[in-house]
Design an enzyme around this catalytic site. Structure first.
Site, mmCIF file in Angstrom:
data_model
loop_
_atom_site.group_PDB
_atom_site.id
_atom_site.type_symbol
_atom_site.label_atom_id
_atom_site.label_comp_id
_atom_site.label_asym_id
_atom_site.label_seq_id
_atom_site.Cartn_x
_atom_site.Cartn_y
_atom_site.Cartn_z
ATOM 1 C CB ILE A 1 70.643 38.136 62.969
ATOM 2 C CG1 ILE A 1 69.611 37.633 61.941
ATOM 3 C CG2 ILE A 1 69.963 39.009 64.023
ATOM 4 C CD1 ILE A 1 68.525 36.755 62.534
ATOM 5 C CG HIS B 1 81.106 36.542 64.438
ATOM 6 N ND1 HIS B 1 82.261 35.863 64.116
ATOM 7 C CD2 HIS B 1 80.080 35.800 63.934
ATOM 8 C CE1 HIS B 1 81.954 34.761 63.452
ATOM 9 N NE2 HIS B 1 80.637 34.694 63.324
ATOM 10 C CG PHE C 1 74.562 40.116 47.653
ATOM 11 C CD1 PHE C 1 75.765 39.486 47.916
ATOM 12 C CD2 PHE C 1 73.985 40.865 48.659
ATOM 13 C CE1 PHE C 1 76.385 39.594 49.156
ATOM 14 C CE2 PHE C 1 74.586 40.989 49.899
ATOM 15 C CZ PHE C 1 75.792 40.351 50.149
#
Length: 287
Positions: free
Chosen positions: A209, A215, A240
């Site tokens: 999220i 990051h 995936f």
């Protein structure tokens, strides 16, 4: 080199050519480049394919112009709707089965201009047969790598994957679940499982999220690269199931609330890919 073929049909009056233009436009034909010269004009319509056919013996009871289509019923309804607004007594036959394994109908939108629209009764006739995977997981073995980070999401993804596998016939003994700290660790575990040679496919589940720093992008890029590289280098299919979302609400929606369950979808993809691999390499089916 032959490029195309054009069939020229005379339209006696301006009204006739206008009506034919309206009719073919309503059916969705692509208009070509029209022309006008010395009191004459041409209004061409294009089709992806064309051919000229010569017949020896008795001609089939069809108009000279045959137009192959897909979705014959839809074309029929468009033609019927167009004709309903006309008062020049246009003609339209019912859809019938032919002796040459097709279905067709004839239409005469303008007197003297008849056309036959048809499609093959066998949908795959004339098309290459594709190799596709089956959705039976019986006799297949799977490893599921699931991240603990954002567990409120990943647990739902795991439930979806297990649901898909069991519904498709996979035995509980043929499913290995491996939990890792977060998305970053997923590729490493997936690679180890794939290299073990014990599993037909690896299902990777995690949730990222977006935060207020870069990051998110750094982690996602490396995770996706690592999973893809593991699949390419080991030859073992990797499904995936890593969610990349802006908000927690988006993640919940993609984990079964509103937009399906990505874990379920990933497991189905894994089953299909195992089936495809076995069809491409029949020796693998004997494992």
């Amino acid at each position: 080199m032959i490029k195309g073929i054009t069939l020229v049909r005379p339209a006696v009056t301006s009204e006739a050519i206008d009506e034919l233009t309206s009719f073919f436009s309503a059916l969705g034909f692509e208009p070509g480049r029209g022309w006008q010269l010395d009191g004459s004009r041409g209004v061409p319509f294009l089709a992806p394919l064309g051919n000229v056919e010569f017949v020896e013996g008795q001609l089939p009871a069809t108009p000279e112009i045959l137009i192959e289509v897909t979705g014959l019923e839809s074309i029929y309804q468009v033609a019927k709707g167009w004709l309903a607004d006309r008062t020049n007594e246009p003609k339209l036959t019912e859809i019938i089965e032919t002796s040459w394994k097709s279905r067709s109908f004839n239409v005469e939108p303008v007197p003297g201009h008849s056309f036959a629209f048809w499609e093959w009764s066998e949908p795959l006739r004339g098309k290459p047969i594709a190799i596709e995977g089956d959705l039976s997981a019986a006799g297949m073995s799977f490893a599921i790598v699931v991240a603990r980070w954002n567990a409120v999401i990943t647990d739902r993804l795991l439930e979806g994957s297990l649901d898909a596998l069991h519904r498709s016939g996979a035995a509980k003994s043929d499913i290995e679940i491996v939990r890792v700290p977060g998305a970053w660790e997923v590729p490493s575990a997936a690679r180890a499982l794939a290299e073990s040679g014990e599993y037909d496919a690896i299902i990777t589940l995690a949730c990222l999220i977006r935060g207020e720093t870069a990051h998110y992008e750094a982690i996602y890029n490396e995770v996706s690269r690592g999973i893809g590289q593991s699949q390419q280098e080991t030859g073992v299919p990797h499904a995936f199931g890593v969610l990349t979302c802006e908000t927690l609400e988006q993640a919940l929606n993609r984990a079964g609330i509103k937009a399906g369950n990505k874990g379920f979808e990933s497991a189905i993809a894994a089953i299909e890919m195992v089936s495809i691999h076995r069809k491409l390499k029949p020796s693998e089916a004997a494992k």
